[in-house]
Design an enzyme around this catalytic site. Structure first.
Site, short mmCIF file in Angstrom:
data_model
loop_
_atom_site.label_atom_id
_atom_site.label_comp_id
_atom_site.label_asym_id
_atom_site.label_seq_id
_atom_site.Cartn_x
_atom_site.Cartn_y
_atom_site.Cartn_z
N LYS A 68 63.81 7.42 52.85
CA LYS A 68 62.63 8.21 51.85
C LYS A 68 62.81 8.02 50.43
O LYS A 68 64.03 7.97 49.89
CB LYS A 68 62.51 9.45 52.26
CG LYS A 68 62.54 10.10 53.72
CD LYS A 68 61.05 9.62 54.30
CE LYS A 68 60.98 10.18 55.57
NZ LYS A 68 59.56 9.88 55.99
N HIS B 109 57.67 2.66 66.54
CA HIS B 109 57.36 3.84 65.94
C HIS B 109 55.93 4.19 66.60
O HIS B 109 55.06 3.27 66.63
CB HIS B 109 57.17 3.63 64.57
CG HIS B 109 57.26 4.75 63.91
ND1 HIS B 109 56.03 5.43 63.62
CD2 HIS B 109 57.79 5.38 62.85
CE1 HIS B 109 55.92 6.55 63.12
NE2 HIS B 109 56.78 6.40 62.31
#
EC number: 4.1.1.39
Length: 488
Positions: free
Chosen positions: A179, A297
């Site tokens: 992140k 994902h």
């Protein structure tokens, strides 16, 4: 076939004089049909338009997902039409949901191309989902015969071999998504990876939309990430990895990126669900040929899995992806920020990890499913989880899971490495308590507090996130209360 059904079904020459027939009169409704062991079975949640007979609506789903069109056609006589018609054999009202029905439909195995999710989905969720007489339609579950399962390769690596390659046993694996997922340079991205792995995580990962953008070309990211992995392995003596997202515009681009990841020594690559079923199976075959773990994902799934009345249940997607051959799939956390009813999530995890799934209506599993020795699929838990939930995560999800603490690592007030250490210490403390036979579920906060007394990073994590919860009602819960069938 009972007398009532015989009077409904039009056969012989009369059938071809009729022009347009109701689907239930064309042979797509057979309440006396006994599904064969070799049939593919689908369970649909059917919500007919007002005034539409639920049996006719369910028969229409069977017809439009197999051999029917809007009118009788003469060319039916050139095929084994009785064999190839899908057969709706049971329609039940959905508990506590007036106007919706569970329709059980059996398909002959010969209707499907072996080993092709694209072909399977083209039939089962093709044109039928736009059918006007239906207000809504959802594919809830499927059962695949062993003969069909064996036409797929299954997970390229599997849980057992993955643990052997990583030399990590007896506990969940730990990971983190880098992140912010967009905007970092390659060098800074690699720094995040290094600190997280050195602090105690097993994996880091790219996020779903981390591909190749002006601020960070994919090749730069791969180079800096693998440099970080190698340095972290040297510093810790543990096998580490980072999921390098090879998702791209074309298969040629994806193969190029995957080959480069392999050349750099990566043990794992990543793809997104949005690349499509054919691309997923293609990458799974590449991963098996090249001894690479393949992480999926589930980006985009919520557009069709989350609504209870229309779309496709994630349990179906999980089954398709186990057949397709991925090694990891995001499957929910229960306690995190993303959708996940405890019982429904348990069903997803059982699909991924068991050799055989018994029917378990309380978990949303409507059918028994044998996986015919296909490798097991490692579920991944991510999204809004932190060290203070470790006892809950272990209780709900077990040990064959990857726990990914993105914000719960990188958002730590003492930095990324401290965040990773906090998660590793919390996990090791909880595993030790479990192995000692303690009631770690109820004693979890006490166990974490004791571990935090000698671990400043964990203490900081518990202080910062102690009040963070995501207690929202789930939109997708199992409907399993037995009710009388409308077919009786």
């Amino acid at each position: 076939m009972n007398e009532a059904l015989k009077s409904l079904t039009v056969t012989g020459k009369e059938r071809y004089k009729s022009g347009v027939l109701e689907y239930k009169r064309m042979g797509y409704w057979e309440p006396d049909y006994e599904p064969k062991d070799t049939d593919v079975i689908a369970l649909f949640r059917v919500t007919p338009q007002n005034g539409v007979d639920p049996i006719e609506a369910s028969a229409a789903v069977a017809g439009e997902s197999s051999t029917a069109t809007w009118t009788v056609v003469w060319t039916d006589r050139l095929t084994a039409a009785e064999k190839y018609r899908a057969k709706c054999y049971r329609v039940d009202p959905v508990p506590n949901t007036p106007g919706s029905y569970f329709a059980y439909i059996a398909y002959d195995l010969d209707l499907f191309e072996p080993g092709s999710i694209a072909n399977l989905s083209a039939s089962i969720i093709g044109n039928v989902f736009g059918f006007k007489p239906l207000k809504a339609l959802r594919l809830e579950d499927m059962r695949f015969p062993v003969a069909y399962v064996k036409t797929f390769q299954g997970p390229a690596t599997g849980i057992v071999v993955e643990r052997e390659r990583l030399d990590k046993f007896g506990r969940p694996l730990l990971g983190a998504t880098v992140k912010p997922k967009l905007g970092l340079s390659g060098r800074n991205y690699g720094r995040v990876v290094y600190e997280a792995l050195k602090g105690g995580l097993d994996f880091t990962k790219d996020d779903e939309n981390t591909n190749s953008q002006p601020f960070m070309h994919w090749r730069d990211r791969f180079l800096y990430c693998m440099e970080a992995v190698n340095k972290a392995q040297a510093a810790t003596g543990e096998v580490k990895g980072t999921y390098l997202n090879v998702t791209a515009a074309t298969m040629e681009d994806m193969y190029e990126r995957a080959e480069f990841a392999k050349e750099l020594g990566s043990v794992i690559i990543m793809i997104d669900l949005v690349i499509g079923y054919t691309a997923i199976q293609s990458m799974a075959k590449w991963a098996r040929r090249n001894d690479m773990i393949l992480h999926l994902h589930r980006a985009g799934h919520g557009t069709y899995t989350r609504q209870k009345s229309h779309g496709v249940s994630f349990r179906v997607i999980a089954k398709w992806m186990r057949l397709a051959g991925v090694d990891h799939i995001h499957a929910g956390t229960v306690v995190g920020k993303l959708e996940g009813d405890p019982n429904t999530t348990r069903g997803y995890y059982d699909i991924c990890r068991e050799d055989h799934n018994p029917m378990a209506l309380e978990y949303g599993l409507f059918f028994e499913q044998h996986w015919a020795s296909l490798n097991k699929l490692m579920p991944v838990a991510s999204g809004g989880i932190h060290a203070g939930q470790m006892h809950q995560l272990l209780n709900y999800l077990g040990e064959d899971v990857v726990l990914q603490f993105g914000g719960g690592t990188i958002g730590h007030p003492l930095g990324i490495q401290a965040g990773a250490t906090a998660n590793r210490v919390a996990l090791e403390a909880m595993i030790l308590a479990r192995n000692e036979g303690r009631d770690y579920v109820h004693e979890g906060p006490e166990i974490l507090a004791k571990a935090a007394a000698t671990c400043t990073p964990l203490k900081q994590a518990l202080d910062v996130w102690k009040n963070v919860t995501f207690n929202y009602d789930s939109t997708d819960t199992p409907d399993f209360v037995p009710t009388a069938a409308v077919t009786a």
